[in-house]
Design a protein around this motif. Structure first.
Motif, PDB file in Angstrom:
ATOM      1  N   ALA A   1       0.827  -1.202   0.000  1.00  0.00           N
ATOM      2  CA  ALA A   1       0.000   0.000   0.000  1.00  0.00           C
ATOM      3  C   ALA A   1       0.865   1.258   0.000  1.00  0.00           C
ATOM      4  O   ALA A   1       0.527   2.258  -0.639  1.00  0.00           O
ATOM      5  CB  ALA A   1      -0.936  -0.003   1.214  1.00  0.00           C
ATOM      6  N   GLY A   2       1.993   1.215   0.697  1.00  0.00           N
ATOM      7  CA  GLY A   2       2.891   2.366   0.724  1.00  0.00           C
ATOM      8  C   GLY A   2       3.451   2.682  -0.644  1.00  0.00           C
ATOM      9  O   GLY A   2       3.631   3.847  -1.007  1.00  0.00           O
ATOM     10  N   ALA A   3       3.730   1.632  -1.415  1.00  0.00           N
ATOM     11  CA  ALA A   3       4.238   1.843  -2.770  1.00  0.00           C
ATOM     12  C   ALA A   3       3.163   2.456  -3.657  1.00  0.00           C
ATOM     13  O   ALA A   3       3.447   3.365  -4.448  1.00  0.00           O
ATOM     14  CB  ALA A   3       4.714   0.520  -3.357  1.00  0.00           C
ATOM     15  N   ARG A   4       1.943   1.981  -3.544  1.00  0.00           N
ATOM     16  CA  ARG A   4       0.861   2.537  -4.376  1.00  0.00           C
ATOM     17  C   ARG A   4       0.614   3.997  -4.038  1.00  0.00           C
ATOM     18  O   ARG A   4       0.357   4.814  -4.936  1.00  0.00           O
ATOM     19  CB  ARG A   4      -0.407   1.702  -4.185  1.00  0.00           C
ATOM     20  CG  ARG A   4      -0.277   0.278  -4.737  1.00  0.00           C
ATOM     21  CD  ARG A   4      -1.630  -0.394  -4.831  1.00  0.00           C
ATOM     22  NE  ARG A   4      -2.235  -0.615  -3.530  1.00  0.00           N
ATOM     23  CZ  ARG A   4      -2.043  -1.698  -2.784  1.00  0.00           C
ATOM     24  NH1 ARG A   4      -1.241  -2.667  -3.216  1.00  0.00           N
ATOM     25  NH2 ARG A   4      -2.632  -1.839  -1.607  1.00  0.00           N
ATOM     26  N   ARG A   5       0.700   4.336  -2.773  1.00  0.00           N
ATOM     27  CA  ARG A   5       0.531   5.748  -2.387  1.00  0.00           C
ATOM     28  C   ARG A   5       1.681   6.586  -2.925  1.00  0.00           C
ATOM     29  O   ARG A   5       1.478   7.687  -3.443  1.00  0.00           O
ATOM     30  CB  ARG A   5       0.460   5.866  -0.867  1.00  0.00           C
ATOM     31  CG  ARG A   5       0.231   7.301  -0.377  1.00  0.00           C
ATOM     32  CD  ARG A   5       0.085   7.349   1.138  1.00  0.00           C
ATOM     33  NE  ARG A   5      -0.209   8.694   1.593  1.00  0.00           N
ATOM     34  CZ  ARG A   5       0.703   9.623   1.811  1.00  0.00           C
ATOM     35  NH1 ARG A   5       1.993   9.347   1.617  1.00  0.00           N
ATOM     36  NH2 ARG A   5       0.354  10.828   2.224  1.00  0.00           N
TER      37      ARG A   5
ATOM     38  N   SER B   1       1.754   9.968  -7.256  1.00  0.00           N
ATOM     39  CA  SER B   1       2.122  11.340  -7.617  1.00  0.00           C
ATOM     40  C   SER B   1       3.623  11.466  -7.811  1.00  0.00           C
ATOM     41  O   SER B   1       4.394  11.066  -6.923  1.00  0.00           O
ATOM     42  CB  SER B   1       1.667  12.316  -6.528  1.00  0.00           C
ATOM     43  OG  SER B   1       2.265  13.582  -6.689  1.00  0.00           O
ATOM     44  N   PRO B   2       4.084  12.024  -8.932  1.00  0.00           N
ATOM     45  CA  PRO B   2       5.521  12.292  -9.096  1.00  0.00           C
ATOM     46  C   PRO B   2       6.071  13.206  -8.009  1.00  0.00           C
ATOM     47  O   PRO B   2       7.261  13.141  -7.688  1.00  0.00           O
ATOM     48  CB  PRO B   2       5.592  12.957 -10.477  1.00  0.00           C
ATOM     49  CG  PRO B   2       4.393  12.468 -11.203  1.00  0.00           C
ATOM     50  CD  PRO B   2       3.325  12.356 -10.157  1.00  0.00           C
ATOM     51  N   GLN B   3       5.226  14.051  -7.440  1.00  0.00           N
ATOM     52  CA  GLN B   3       5.677  14.933  -6.364  1.00  0.00           C
ATOM     53  C   GLN B   3       6.083  14.117  -5.141  1.00  0.00           C
ATOM     54  O   GLN B   3       7.076  14.429  -4.471  1.00  0.00           O
ATOM     55  CB  GLN B   3       4.563  15.921  -6.001  1.00  0.00           C
ATOM     56  CG  GLN B   3       4.892  16.857  -4.855  1.00  0.00           C
ATOM     57  CD  GLN B   3       6.001  17.846  -5.188  1.00  0.00           C
ATOM     58  OE1 GLN B   3       6.203  18.171  -6.344  1.00  0.00           O
ATOM     59  NE2 GLN B   3       6.712  18.310  -4.176  1.00  0.00           N
ATOM     60  N   ARG B   4       5.342  13.045  -4.850  1.00  0.00           N
ATOM     61  CA  ARG B   4       5.688  12.196  -3.718  1.00  0.00           C
ATOM     62  C   ARG B   4       6.974  11.421  -3.974  1.00  0.00           C
ATOM     63  O   ARG B   4       7.803  11.258  -3.072  1.00  0.00           O
ATOM     64  CB  ARG B   4       4.530  11.243  -3.421  1.00  0.00           C
ATOM     65  CG  ARG B   4       3.322  11.935  -2.797  1.00  0.00           C
ATOM     66  CD  ARG B   4       2.167  10.980  -2.594  1.00  0.00           C
ATOM     67  NE  ARG B   4       1.063  11.654  -1.902  1.00  0.00           N
ATOM     68  CZ  ARG B   4      -0.158  11.153  -1.790  1.00  0.00           C
ATOM     69  NH1 ARG B   4      -0.431   9.970  -2.330  1.00  0.00           N
ATOM     70  NH2 ARG B   4      -1.107  11.812  -1.151  1.00  0.00           N
ATOM     71  N   VAL B   5       7.148  10.931  -5.201  1.00  0.00           N
ATOM     72  CA  VAL B   5       8.393  10.228  -5.520  1.00  0.00           C
ATOM     73  C   VAL B   5       9.569  11.193  -5.409  1.00  0.00           C
ATOM     74  O   VAL B   5      10.618  10.857  -4.856  1.00  0.00           O
ATOM     75  CB  VAL B   5       8.327   9.606  -6.923  1.00  0.00           C
ATOM     76  CG1 VAL B   5       9.623   8.842  -7.207  1.00  0.00           C
ATOM     77  CG2 VAL B   5       7.135   8.671  -7.053  1.00  0.00           C
TER      78      VAL B   5
END
Length: 239
Positions: free
Chosen positions: A13-17, A21-25
């Motif tokens: 689930a953490g990976a999907r979140r 968004s590219p901002q989160r990556v």
């Protein structure tokens, strides 16, 4: 310089979140460095790219002037209880130093192919995305020599379609995985805004024409939207 590869556990689930968004990556990548490089463009920067090779095979590549620590990414989006499922970091400087004029490499690049247009006389130009594979390919071809390489041209027999007509593409270049992205961004002022951009992935073969210029391309990126997973070109031996 360092090149890092991290395999994302897409079942978590953490990976999907994170991937929503590219901002989160971007934020997660920047957290991998105790002292990120300056953002004024004066030197090598942190570049990243996601390669989705298969449904459950997603790789995060990072090029950086210092060695990253991806412990937090392993805990959030990796395999934290598997000792061998962390990340791999390689000394990129030695590879870059060996680039030689005339060498041929396979390459991959995810970029934000845009151009500036003026809708009416007297108006300011507006940045607009190229949306067709043909124009996206032309975008890269227009930048190749300044970036230190030339994309290998196909032999005449490989330019022809089965019916004898000439193929549209004269170069060993494939444009795929075109995506339109829309995501939120937190401004320095605290306000939130929306970011909209178009990305495309390029696979092909190139020949080194200017090793110094190509080294700059590989460490500083190519095109816009570098903070959002665009601009990182990687090389591989030609099979």
């Amino acid at each position: 310089m360092f090149l890092t590869r991290f395999r994302v556990n897409t079942a978590r689930a953490g990976a999907r979140r994170l991937l929503s968004s590219p901002q989160r990556v971007h934020a997660a990548v920047m957290m991998s460095f105790a002292e990120p490089p300056p953002r004024d463009g004066s030197g090598p920067r942190i570049l990243w790219r996601l390669d989705n090779n298969a449904k459950a095979d997603l790789l995060l590549y990072i090029v950086s002037p210092s060695r990253p620590d991806l412990t937090h990414l392993v805990e959030q989006a990796g395999w934290p209880t598997t000792p061998t499922a962390g990340w791999e970091t390689y000394d990129y400087g030695g590879f870059l130093a060996k680039l030689t004029e005339g060498d041929t490499w396979a390459f991959r690049l995810t970029a934000n192919p845009v151009h500036n247009i003026r809708l009416r006389a007297g108006e300011q130009t507006k940045r607009t995305a190229h949306i067709t594979p043909r124009h996206q390919a032309r975008w890269l071809l227009e930048r190749q020599l300044r970036a230190g390489f030339s994309i290998v041209e196909k032999s005449m027999e490989h330019r022809l379609l089965p019916d004898g007509d000439e193929h549209e593409h004269e170069h060993e270049l494939i444009v795929h995985n075109q995506r339109g992205l829309l995501f939120g961004k937190q401004e320095d002022t605290g306000k939130r805004s929306n970011v909209s951009l178009t990305t495309a992935t390029y696979d092909g073969r190139l020949r080194v024409t200017d090793p110094d210029a190509l080294r700059r391309t590989l460490t500083a990126g190519l095109g816009k939207a570098k903070a959002y997973g665009c601009g990182l070109m990687t090389l591989a031996p030609v099979r």
